[in-house]
Design a protein around this motif. Structure first.
Motif, PDB file in Angstrom:
ATOM      1  N   GLY A 355      12.025 -13.346 -12.973  1.00 40.55           N
ATOM      2  CA  GLY A 355      13.310 -13.200 -12.294  1.00 40.55           C
ATOM      3  C   GLY A 355      13.754 -11.769 -12.070  1.00 40.55           C
ATOM      4  O   GLY A 355      14.909 -11.532 -11.719  1.00 40.55           O
ATOM      5  N   ILE A 356      12.861 -10.796 -12.243  1.00 43.82           N
ATOM      6  CA  ILE A 356      13.205  -9.396 -11.996  1.00 43.82           C
ATOM      7  C   ILE A 356      13.075  -9.145 -10.496  1.00 43.82           C
ATOM      8  O   ILE A 356      12.008  -9.358  -9.920  1.00 43.82           O
ATOM      9  N   PRO A 357      14.136  -8.685  -9.823  1.00 45.34           N
ATOM     10  CA  PRO A 357      14.074  -8.538  -8.366  1.00 45.34           C
ATOM     11  C   PRO A 357      12.935  -7.630  -7.909  1.00 45.34           C
ATOM     12  O   PRO A 357      12.674  -6.582  -8.503  1.00 45.34           O
ATOM     13  N   CYS A 358      12.271  -8.057  -6.846  1.00 45.96           N
ATOM     14  CA  CYS A 358      11.194  -7.285  -6.232  1.00 45.96           C
ATOM     15  C   CYS A 358      11.513  -7.040  -4.760  1.00 45.96           C
ATOM     16  O   CYS A 358      12.171  -7.853  -4.107  1.00 45.96           O
ATOM     17  N   ILE A 359      11.010  -5.954  -4.252  1.00 44.43           N
ATOM     18  CA  ILE A 359      11.140  -5.612  -2.837  1.00 44.43           C
ATOM     19  C   ILE A 359       9.873  -4.861  -2.451  1.00 44.43           C
ATOM     20  O   ILE A 359       9.277  -4.174  -3.280  1.00 44.43           O
ATOM     21  N   GLY A 360       9.439  -4.998  -1.204  1.00 46.22           N
ATOM     22  CA  GLY A 360       8.180  -4.400  -0.804  1.00 46.22           C
ATOM     23  C   GLY A 360       8.311  -3.360   0.283  1.00 46.22           C
ATOM     24  O   GLY A 360       9.034  -3.564   1.268  1.00 46.22           O
ATOM     25  N   PHE A 361       7.619  -2.245   0.106  1.00 50.45           N
ATOM     26  CA  PHE A 361       7.463  -1.242   1.157  1.00 50.45           C
ATOM     27  C   PHE A 361       6.228  -0.426   0.819  1.00 50.45           C
ATOM     28  O   PHE A 361       6.181   0.221  -0.235  1.00 50.45           O
ATOM     29  N   GLY A 362       5.208  -0.498   1.665  1.00 49.12           N
ATOM     30  CA  GLY A 362       3.981   0.202   1.324  1.00 49.12           C
ATOM     31  C   GLY A 362       3.187   0.620   2.534  1.00 49.12           C
ATOM     32  O   GLY A 362       3.268   0.003   3.606  1.00 49.12           O
ATOM     33  N   PRO A 363       2.374   1.664   2.386  1.00 49.13           N
ATOM     34  CA  PRO A 363       1.548   2.138   3.496  1.00 49.13           C
ATOM     35  C   PRO A 363       0.388   1.194   3.769  1.00 49.13           C
ATOM     36  O   PRO A 363      -0.139   0.551   2.871  1.00 49.13           O
ATOM     37  N   GLY A 364      -0.005   1.121   5.025  1.00 54.35           N
ATOM     38  CA  GLY A 364      -1.114   0.266   5.406  1.00 54.35           C
ATOM     39  C   GLY A 364      -0.651  -1.032   6.038  1.00 54.35           C
ATOM     40  O   GLY A 364       0.543  -1.331   6.105  1.00 54.35           O
ATOM     41  N   HIS A 365      -1.625  -1.808   6.505  1.00 59.56           N
ATOM     42  CA  HIS A 365      -1.340  -3.041   7.224  1.00 59.56           C
ATOM     43  C   HIS A 365      -2.050  -4.209   6.553  1.00 59.56           C
ATOM     44  O   HIS A 365      -3.171  -4.071   6.057  1.00 59.56           O
ATOM     45  N   GLU A 366      -1.395  -5.359   6.558  1.00 52.91           N
ATOM     46  CA  GLU A 366      -1.958  -6.551   5.917  1.00 52.91           C
ATOM     47  C   GLU A 366      -3.326  -6.925   6.483  1.00 52.91           C
ATOM     48  O   GLU A 366      -4.207  -7.376   5.744  1.00 52.91           O
ATOM     49  N   ASP A 367      -3.519  -6.747   7.802  1.00 51.42           N
ATOM     50  CA  ASP A 367      -4.779  -7.186   8.394  1.00 51.42           C
ATOM     51  C   ASP A 367      -5.965  -6.313   7.991  1.00 51.42           C
ATOM     52  O   ASP A 367      -7.119  -6.650   8.284  1.00 51.42           O
ATOM     53  N   GLN A 368      -5.706  -5.204   7.305  1.00 50.06           N
ATOM     54  CA  GLN A 368      -6.784  -4.362   6.792  1.00 50.06           C
ATOM     55  C   GLN A 368      -7.298  -4.854   5.429  1.00 50.06           C
ATOM     56  O   GLN A 368      -8.395  -4.476   5.005  1.00 50.06           O
ATOM     57  N   ALA A 369      -6.495  -5.658   4.749  1.00 48.97           N
ATOM     58  CA  ALA A 369      -6.840  -6.091   3.398  1.00 48.97           C
ATOM     59  C   ALA A 369      -8.105  -6.939   3.403  1.00 48.97           C
ATOM     60  O   ALA A 369      -8.222  -7.904   4.169  1.00 48.97           O
ATOM     61  N   HIS A 370      -9.062  -6.571   2.561  1.00 46.22           N
ATOM     62  CA  HIS A 370     -10.313  -7.311   2.356  1.00 46.22           C
ATOM     63  C   HIS A 370     -11.209  -7.303   3.588  1.00 46.22           C
ATOM     64  O   HIS A 370     -12.193  -8.050   3.634  1.00 46.22           O
ATOM     65  N   ALA A 371     -10.890  -6.493   4.576  1.00 46.04           N
ATOM     66  CA  ALA A 371     -11.659  -6.459   5.818  1.00 46.04           C
ATOM     67  C   ALA A 371     -12.645  -5.293   5.812  1.00 46.04           C
ATOM     68  O   ALA A 371     -12.411  -4.280   5.157  1.00 46.04           O
TER      69      ALA A 371
END
Length: 411
Positions: A355-371
């Motif tokens: 229940g600890i609040p999370c928020i996302g902001f990061g460099p890069g693009h999802e479609d690069q992951a595992h590709a």
């Protein structure tokens, strides 16, 4: 706070961030093999002036800035997946490459770029005197690709680090992300009796028992719950196995793996029961269970958990959302887009379990992951370093006193 100076300082450190990221990319660091990259991160944290740097018994690296009462954390998992078929790569995934705009290599977007930006955000905080009534922990976490969130189960339960909120630095395509669907790994197993394949009627074929289950699972996928922001729950059969005395025999057991994505309102009990309720599962007396994870970390520590990774969602208008949205607007002079991840992150434990609040902001693009040919963008490294440097002080000055009371001391 002079936001223009933060941006200026972040741009100044682009060459150092690039060099540091390329150093990390050059070190193979698949899950449970992260030791060398952890040591390289520790070295860089110490070099730029973190107040404390430590490696916990699981192998996570944690760097501290400040000692104020408001505890904030930022997280990057620093393990990667493998490279797969090298024929699909146009460059060496560990030697990598760079030009004026991008950096290539395994882990560039997913997600060692986030670590490069976080470390140099620490440097910017020190340079510009942005310390305040907060303690910032920058975390390089291990084993996420193998078992997302396990590292934070350890950090919260054993390291006793319980932040007021966590910024997850997985790639967000330049947007702010406030949630993701959860997931779980399920096994369904049928039992049979083997016999010689020349007279199959003498046995009981476990593979045949599985066939109608597969059809009903495909139909179940179409009817799972939907959510207006996170989207629909999904189900897919990802693996199938069997045992048999030989190729000339009837199979005496068969089991499948299911990748189940959970939208808001779906729990692990609910997802398991849905499968148990299928007529074909009942008819076959099939066993439905959740997988367990107990692979040792590179330190040798085993911290077992069930393969359940809960959904999490922070509501629009939450003080943590407000902090990032204001920081973005002040730094870049435009309104941010707010969205969600398609894949899973360490937020499944941080917010999903605790229940600890999370928020996302990061460099890069999802479609690069595992590709193959994975890359990230230098401009995004700079933008993220600026954001990470601005967030802590802005939070304690304007948003900390607006936090819901039930988000304090949750564990």
């Amino acid at each position: 706070m002079e936001f223009a100076k933060i941006v200026e300082q972040a741009k100044k450190y682009q060459p150092e961030m690039t060099r540091f990221l390329r150093d990390m990319l050059a070190i193979p660091s698949e899950s449970c093999q992260e030791e060398k990259v952890v040591l390289r991160i520790k070295q860089e944290m110490e070099k730029v002036g973190f107040d404390e740097v430590k490696i916990d018994p699981m192998g996570n690296v944690l760097g501290r800035i400040g000692h104020g009462p408001h505890v904030i954390a930022m997280d990057a998992h620093i393990d990667t997946v493998g490279v797969g078929n090298m024929a699909n790569w146009e460059f060496d995934p560990y030697k990598g490459f760079e030009d004026d705009e991008v950096i290539g290599g395994r882990g560039a977007s997913d997600q060692e770029g986030g670590m490069a930006s976080m470390v140099y955000a620490g440097k910017i905080i020190k340079d510009l005197g942005l310390e305040g009534e907060y303690t910032l922990w920058v975390v390089g976490s291990v084993q996420e690709e193998d078992c997302d969130g396990l590292c934070w189960q350890y950090i919260i339960n054993e390291d006793k680090l319980v932040p007021e909120f966590v910024v997850i630095t997985e790639p967000t395509d330049g947007k702010i992300y406030r949630g993701q669907r959860g997931r779980m790994e399920i096994q369904v197993k049928t039992q049979g009796v083997s016999c010689h394949g020349s007279a199959p009627e003498r046995g009981d074929n476990a593979i045949y028992k599985m066939a109608p289950i597969l059809e009903e699972l495909r139909a179940l996928h179409e009817n799972l719950l939907d959510h207006p922001f996170l989207g629909k729950g999904t189900l897919t059969v990802s693996e199938i196995f069997h045992t048999s005395p030989s190729r000339c025999a009837v199979a005496d057991s068969c089991w499948i793996s299911i990748d189940r994505r959970l939208t808001a309102g779906e729990t692990w009990e609910y997802a398991i029961q849905q499968i148990k309720n299928l007529p074909s599962v009942k008819a076959a007396k099939a066993e439905v269970t959740m997988y367990q994870y107990d692979r040792p970390a590179y330190t040798g520590l085993v911290y077992p958990t069930e393969c359940y990774f809960p959904t999490w969602l922070i509501e629009d208008g939450h003080p943590v959302c407000g902090t990032l949205e204001e920081a973005y607007a002040e730094l870049f002079k435009k309104k941010p887009e707010v969205d969600k991840w398609t894949f899973s992150t360490n937020g499944v434990s941080i917010m999903g379990r605790y229940g600890i609040p999370c928020i996302g902001f990061g460099p890069g693009h999802e479609d690069q992951a595992h590709a193959p040919n994975e890359k990230t963008w230098k401009k995004e490294l700079v933008d993220c370093a600026a954001m990470y440097a601005a967030i802590p002080l802005l939070y304690v000055k304007k948003y900390a006193d607006k936090m819901p009371k039930n988000t304090q001391n949750l564990v």
